[in-house]
Scaffold this motif. Structure first.
Motif, PDB file in Angstrom:
ATOM      1  N   ARG A   1       7.363  40.238   5.191  1.00  0.00           N
ATOM      2  CA  ARG A   1       5.800  40.275   5.648  1.00  0.00           C
ATOM      3  C   ARG A   1       5.322  41.490   5.596  1.00  0.00           C
ATOM      4  NH1 ARG A   1       7.924  37.552  10.123  1.00  0.00           N
ATOM      5  NH2 ARG A   1       8.034  39.521  11.295  1.00  0.00           N
TER       6      ARG A   1
ATOM      7  N   ARG B   1      11.000  30.286   6.266  1.00  0.00           N
ATOM      8  CA  ARG B   1      10.096  30.510   7.656  1.00  0.00           C
ATOM      9  C   ARG B   1       8.754  29.880   7.541  1.00  0.00           C
ATOM     10  NH1 ARG B   1       7.948  30.305  11.296  1.00  0.00           N
ATOM     11  NH2 ARG B   1       7.511  31.864  13.035  1.00  0.00           N
ATOM     12  N   TYR B   2       8.048  30.332   6.343  1.00  0.00           N
ATOM     13  CA  TYR B   2       6.799  30.155   6.584  1.00  0.00           C
ATOM     14  C   TYR B   2       6.190  28.803   5.532  1.00  0.00           C
ATOM     15  CZ  TYR B   2       6.222  34.421   8.824  1.00  0.00           C
ATOM     16  OH  TYR B   2       6.399  35.399   9.708  1.00  0.00           O
TER      17      TYR B   2
ATOM     18  N   THR C   1      -1.413  37.712   7.470  1.00  0.00           N
ATOM     19  CA  THR C   1      -0.846  37.653   6.500  1.00  0.00           C
ATOM     20  C   THR C   1       0.253  36.320   6.459  1.00  0.00           C
ATOM     21  OG1 THR C   1      -0.172  40.090   6.498  1.00  0.00           O
ATOM     22  CG2 THR C   1       1.241  38.629   5.128  1.00  0.00           C
TER      23      THR C   1
ATOM     24  N   ILE D   1       4.455  42.207   1.823  1.00  0.00           N
ATOM     25  CA  ILE D   1       3.427  41.316   1.518  1.00  0.00           C
ATOM     26  C   ILE D   1       2.152  41.727   1.952  1.00  0.00           C
ATOM     27  CG2 ILE D   1       2.549  38.915   1.375  1.00  0.00           C
ATOM     28  CD1 ILE D   1       5.194  37.877   1.232  1.00  0.00           C
ATOM     29  N   ALA D   2       2.098  42.187   3.139  1.00  0.00           N
ATOM     30  CA  ALA D   2       0.651  42.516   3.729  1.00  0.00           C
ATOM     31  C   ALA D   2       0.284  44.066   3.119  1.00  0.00           C
ATOM     32  CB  ALA D   2       0.958  42.809   5.303  1.00  0.00           C
TER      33      ALA D   2
ATOM     34  N   ILE E   1      11.244  34.305   3.674  1.00  0.00           N
ATOM     35  CA  ILE E   1       9.946  34.043   3.871  1.00  0.00           C
ATOM     36  C   ILE E   1       9.577  32.651   3.522  1.00  0.00           C
ATOM     37  CG2 ILE E   1       7.614  34.700   2.971  1.00  0.00           C
ATOM     38  CD1 ILE E   1       8.678  36.730   4.810  1.00  0.00           C
ATOM     39  N   VAL E   2      10.091  32.040   2.473  1.00  0.00           N
ATOM     40  CA  VAL E   2       9.805  30.562   1.956  1.00  0.00           C
ATOM     41  C   VAL E   2      10.459  29.651   3.081  1.00  0.00           C
ATOM     42  CG1 VAL E   2      10.391  28.885   0.283  1.00  0.00           C
ATOM     43  CG2 VAL E   2       9.827  31.145  -0.389  1.00  0.00           C
TER      44      VAL E   2
ATOM     45  N   ARG F   1      -1.942  33.361   5.292  1.00  0.00           N
ATOM     46  CA  ARG F   1      -2.183  33.469   3.909  1.00  0.00           C
ATOM     47  C   ARG F   1      -0.910  32.937   3.124  1.00  0.00           C
ATOM     48  NH1 ARG F   1      -5.323  38.318   1.056  1.00  0.00           N
ATOM     49  NH2 ARG F   1      -4.839  36.858  -0.563  1.00  0.00           N
ATOM     50  N   LEU F   2       0.120  33.357   3.930  1.00  0.00           N
ATOM     51  CA  LEU F   2       1.449  32.725   3.232  1.00  0.00           C
ATOM     52  C   LEU F   2       1.262  31.262   3.459  1.00  0.00           C
ATOM     53  CD1 LEU F   2       4.250  35.311   4.652  1.00  0.00           C
ATOM     54  CD2 LEU F   2       3.897  34.785   2.097  1.00  0.00           C
ATOM     55  N   ARG F   3       1.484  30.736   4.450  1.00  0.00           N
ATOM     56  CA  ARG F   3       1.525  29.344   4.706  1.00  0.00           C
ATOM     57  C   ARG F   3       0.273  28.548   3.582  1.00  0.00           C
ATOM     58  NH1 ARG F   3       2.442  30.967  10.384  1.00  0.00           N
ATOM     59  NH2 ARG F   3       4.446  30.025  10.710  1.00  0.00           N
TER      60      ARG F   3
ATOM     61  N   LEU G   1       5.137  37.762  -3.298  1.00  0.00           N
ATOM     62  CA  LEU G   1       6.360  37.281  -2.884  1.00  0.00           C
ATOM     63  C   LEU G   1       7.232  37.263  -4.182  1.00  0.00           C
ATOM     64  CD1 LEU G   1       7.622  35.141  -0.861  1.00  0.00           C
ATOM     65  CD2 LEU G   1       6.946  33.384  -2.495  1.00  0.00           C
ATOM     66  N   ARG G   2       6.860  37.214  -5.440  1.00  0.00           N
ATOM     67  CA  ARG G   2       7.675  37.195  -6.513  1.00  0.00           C
ATOM     68  C   ARG G   2       8.419  38.718  -6.546  1.00  0.00           C
ATOM     69  NH1 ARG G   2       4.313  33.767  -9.192  1.00  0.00           N
ATOM     70  NH2 ARG G   2       2.890  35.232  -9.770  1.00  0.00           N
TER      71      ARG G   2
ATOM     72  N   LEU H   1      -1.277  43.043  -0.347  1.00  0.00           N
ATOM     73  CA  LEU H   1      -2.538  42.257  -0.170  1.00  0.00           C
ATOM     74  C   LEU H   1      -3.677  43.459   0.417  1.00  0.00           C
ATOM     75  CD1 LEU H   1      -1.399  38.908   1.386  1.00  0.00           C
ATOM     76  CD2 LEU H   1      -1.944  39.618  -1.013  1.00  0.00           C
ATOM     77  N   ASN H   2      -3.443  44.202   1.418  1.00  0.00           N
ATOM     78  CA  ASN H   2      -4.064  45.274   2.073  1.00  0.00           C
ATOM     79  C   ASN H   2      -4.614  46.194   0.796  1.00  0.00           C
ATOM     80  OD1 ASN H   2      -3.901  44.033   4.265  1.00  0.00           O
ATOM     81  ND2 ASN H   2      -2.513  45.459   5.187  1.00  0.00           N
TER      82      ASN H   2
ATOM     83  N   ASN I   1       1.374  40.181  11.607  1.00  0.00           N
ATOM     84  CA  ASN I   1       0.190  40.202  10.903  1.00  0.00           C
ATOM     85  C   ASN I   1      -0.077  38.847  10.861  1.00  0.00           C
ATOM     86  OD1 ASN I   1      -1.853  40.079   9.219  1.00  0.00           O
ATOM     87  ND2 ASN I   1      -1.161  42.127   8.294  1.00  0.00           N
TER      88      ASN I   1
ATOM     89  N   VAL J   1      -0.990  35.968  -3.120  1.00  0.00           N
ATOM     90  CA  VAL J   1       0.039  36.163  -2.192  1.00  0.00           C
ATOM     91  C   VAL J   1       1.450  35.922  -2.906  1.00  0.00           C
ATOM     92  CG1 VAL J   1       1.110  34.924  -0.284  1.00  0.00           C
ATOM     93  CG2 VAL J   1      -1.394  35.359  -0.357  1.00  0.00           C
ATOM     94  N   LEU J   2       1.312  34.798  -3.981  1.00  0.00           N
ATOM     95  CA  LEU J   2       2.773  34.483  -4.756  1.00  0.00           C
ATOM     96  C   LEU J   2       3.145  35.617  -5.590  1.00  0.00           C
ATOM     97  CD1 LEU J   2       1.569  30.631  -5.146  1.00  0.00           C
ATOM     98  CD2 LEU J   2       3.197  31.561  -3.668  1.00  0.00           C
TER      99      LEU J   2
ATOM    100  N   ALA K   1      -0.739  29.505   1.024  1.00  0.00           N
ATOM    101  CA  ALA K   1      -0.544  29.643  -0.547  1.00  0.00           C
ATOM    102  C   ALA K   1       0.927  28.946  -0.761  1.00  0.00           C
ATOM    103  CB  ALA K   1      -0.023  31.292  -0.976  1.00  0.00           C
ATOM    104  N   PHE K   2       1.644  28.916   0.193  1.00  0.00           N
ATOM    105  CA  PHE K   2       2.725  27.866  -0.033  1.00  0.00           C
ATOM    106  C   PHE K   2       2.426  26.284   0.024  1.00  0.00           C
ATOM    107  CE2 PHE K   2       5.559  31.055  -0.169  1.00  0.00           C
ATOM    108  CZ  PHE K   2       6.011  31.800   1.024  1.00  0.00           C
TER     109      PHE K   2
END
Lengths: 396, 190
Positions: B175, B146-147, A5, B178-179, B143-144, A8-10, B132-133, B182-183, A2, B128-129, A12-13
């Motif tokens: 992912r 990686r992205y 997604t 989180i998706a 995820i952190v 948006r992750l990047r 993530l939490r 969000l969706n 996705n 998003v955060l 937000a980070f």
């Protein structure tokens, strides 16, 4: 995957991280010897802790971090601090990742159990991937064995491996758990019998054909044959990468533990240079033997054991040619083709096979076609040392 | 000492690169000046509040100082530092779960996002955060790394002490989770 997604992750980070700036950081100074000196049991800290769990003492946090850390005693010049009871012994990583040694140290703090061929107490557990230690002990574990270089994750150890079923003793092990060998590295040398390419080099096979998968791959620019084997006797299912040229190099991995790590490490391995293009050992059927000014031109079709039992191997050119110099004393058992005048196992030189080859696929004189007899070939990579009928070399 | 790009957020060497070995005080100070900010940002993404993140990072530099003699290069030191930060953050989250199982009157206040933090972040980022939490610790860490840290899978695996396969599966599950959050929020707003 996705994309939105991930975007948006990047974003937000970035936004969250941007809240921390040099201006918003608390003033801090790097820890020094003076900060950290004192009683090993209660480390003195000069920086303030604002801990969210008031039930726990700050020292406990430091202990957790330090307790997971491991001193990397990677050279004889470094010593474990006997007063530091929170650390664990080092593994046998080489002195420096940049300068791997050819005599890696062996971890002597715990007994190492090696699986032995035919053993009924094989220690290899067929579980999901083992989690290596959570803190780096030194850096990546670099194996430098017999000209083979493999880089493995931090926390792995390496040590001499057991003798293989083929009697090869030049074996090395790498593992994330010292109670087993996750990756065997075997090198066949001039003083050992050449390895049979479609045999499982490690462990004892119980059946004639336990190959479950086969493919051709490349490692460090050299052609490699990859096989998986089913479990048999006391040996688990495993996978094998075999470099057929001289020197023969074999990687063996018991499947089920650290599969992805080992696959990645082997794919990125470095190998000793091949001495020549010819395989160290092979078997197959002659297709033609002709004579040229430079020697006997021999074409052979490989024979290998595959899951389907197919001969020759599919999907690859299975024949190759080589030249045997005229003054080479190479001889073979001409009686195998029922050539008159030759007693069983009586040898002749290749000129006889030139004549036999010229008779074509269906000789009319009662002799056998040139491709009727299984052959075994041994070479040093450049020169054929043995070209004999398989019956002369039982088990070849 | 060599230079290396380890993810896009850490680079070693450059103008500050030195060839001669440094003692622990000097070496740690150099890395502290160069990487403290990035490490605090990493820890902040894992533990959520800045003060805790600073403490985690300070502990990590302390641990680095104690291990300095055993680390052969800046690459090794940086990797050790990063893993220490991740492990320290994980310990924090574990303790928070312990605190929440034995609730203290002040626990929520201690772990809540500071008011100024909420104001500064756009709503889209807060969603998003928040998602993530809600992830399990391992997925969150992957995820952190990686992205945000943009580390390759092998580096993430080495940092966390897990296999590349576990990294891939954690990243995929994280992912997807989180998706999904969000969706569903998007559908709720429509």
């Amino acid at each position: 995957m996705n994309r939105e997604t991930e975007h948006r992750l990047r974003a937000a980070f970035e936004a969250k991280a941007a809240q921390v700036t040099p201006a918003t950081l608390s003033p801090g100074h790097p820890p020094t010897d003076q900060d950290l000196s004192g009683d090993q049991g209660r480390r003195k800290l000069t920086f303030q802790h604002r801990w969210v769990a008031p039930l726990l003492a700050a020292a406990a946090v430091v202990t957790v971090v330090a307790g997971g850390a491991v001193i990397a005693g990677t050279s004889t010049a470094h010593h474990l601090n006997p007063a530091d009871a929170t650390t664990t012994p080092s593994t046998s990583a080489p002195a420096s990742p940049q300068t791997p040694t050819t005599s890696p140290t062996h971890k002597a703090t715990e007994p190492v159990v090696h699986p032995t061929p035919g053993s009924t107490s094989h220690p290899v557990p067929l579980t999901s991937d083992v989690v290596p230690p959570s803190l780096p002990r030194h850096g990546p574990t670099v194996v430098d064995f017999a000209g083979v270089g493999v880089t493995l994750p931090v926390g792995w150890s390496q040590f001499p491996g057991p003798a293989s079923a083929a009697g090869i003793t030049n074996t090395w092990c790498a593992s994330s758990d010292d109670t087993r060998c996750d990756l065997y590295i075997v090198r066949a040398g001039a003083d050992t019998a050449a390895l049979i390419i479609d045999d499982a080099v490690v462990g004892q096979r119980c059946g004639d054909n336990s190959v479950t998968a086969y493919s051709q791959r490349s490692i460090a620019g050299q052609s490699v044959e990859y096989r998986t084997f089913r479990a048999g006797c006391a040996v688990p299912a495993g996978e094998q990468w075999f470099v057929p040229t001289n020197p023969q190099i074999v990687f063996w991995h018991p499947l089920g533990v650290n599969d992805a790590i080992v696959e990645q490490a082997v794919a990125g391995a470095t190998l000793p240079a091949a001495l020549g293009p010819l395989p160290a050992r092979d078997r197959g059927f002659l297709q033609s033997v002709t004579r040229g000014s430079d020697g006997y031109h021999v074409t052979m079709q490989r024979e290998v054991d595959l899951p389907s039992g197919a001969i020759p191997e599919p999907g690859r050119q299975s024949t190759y040619s080589f030249v045997v110099p005229l003054n080479n004393s190479l001889q073979t058992s001409c009686s195998e083709w029922k050539i008159p005048g030759y007693q069983p196992f009586q040898h002749c030189d290749l000129s006889v096979l030139v004549t036999q080859s010229a008779k074509g696929a269906h000789p009319t004189d009662g002799t056998l076609a040139i491709n009727s007899v299984q052959m075994v070939l041994w070479s040093d990579g450049k020169t054929i040392g043995v070209l004999q009928t398989r019956d002369t070399f039982p088990g070849g | 000492m060599g230079t290396a790009m380890v993810g896009r957020r850490w680079s070693l060497g450059g103008a500050d690169a030195v060839d001669e070995p440094l003692d622990a005080d000097s070496g740690v100070e150099r890395l502290f000046r160069a990487h403290r900010l990035a490490m605090v940002r990493l820890a902040r993404l894992l533990v959520d509040d800045r003060e805790t993140a600073e403490d985690v990072v300070q502990d990590a530099f302390g641990a680095l100082h104690r291990r300095w003699a055993a680390l052969a290069s800046d690459d090794a030191a940086l990797g050790y530092l990063r893993t220490s930060v991740v492990n320290g953050s994980r310990s924090v989250l574990r303790r928070r779960r312990t605190v929440r199982r034995h609730p203290q009157p002040a626990a929520d206040a201690l772990t809540a996002e500071p008011a100024d933090g909420r104001v500064l972040l756009a709503e889209e980022h807060r969603d998003v955060l928040a998602a993530l939490r809600a992830l399990p610790t391992r997925q969150r860490e992957v995820i952190v790394l990686r992205y945000w840290a943009e580390l390759p899978e092998a580096q993430i695996a080495a940092t966390l002490g897990i296999s590349v396969g576990a990294v891939k599966s954690s990243a995929s599950r994280g992912r997807d989770a989180i998706a999904a959050v969000l969706n569903s929020e998007q559908r709720g707003q429509q």
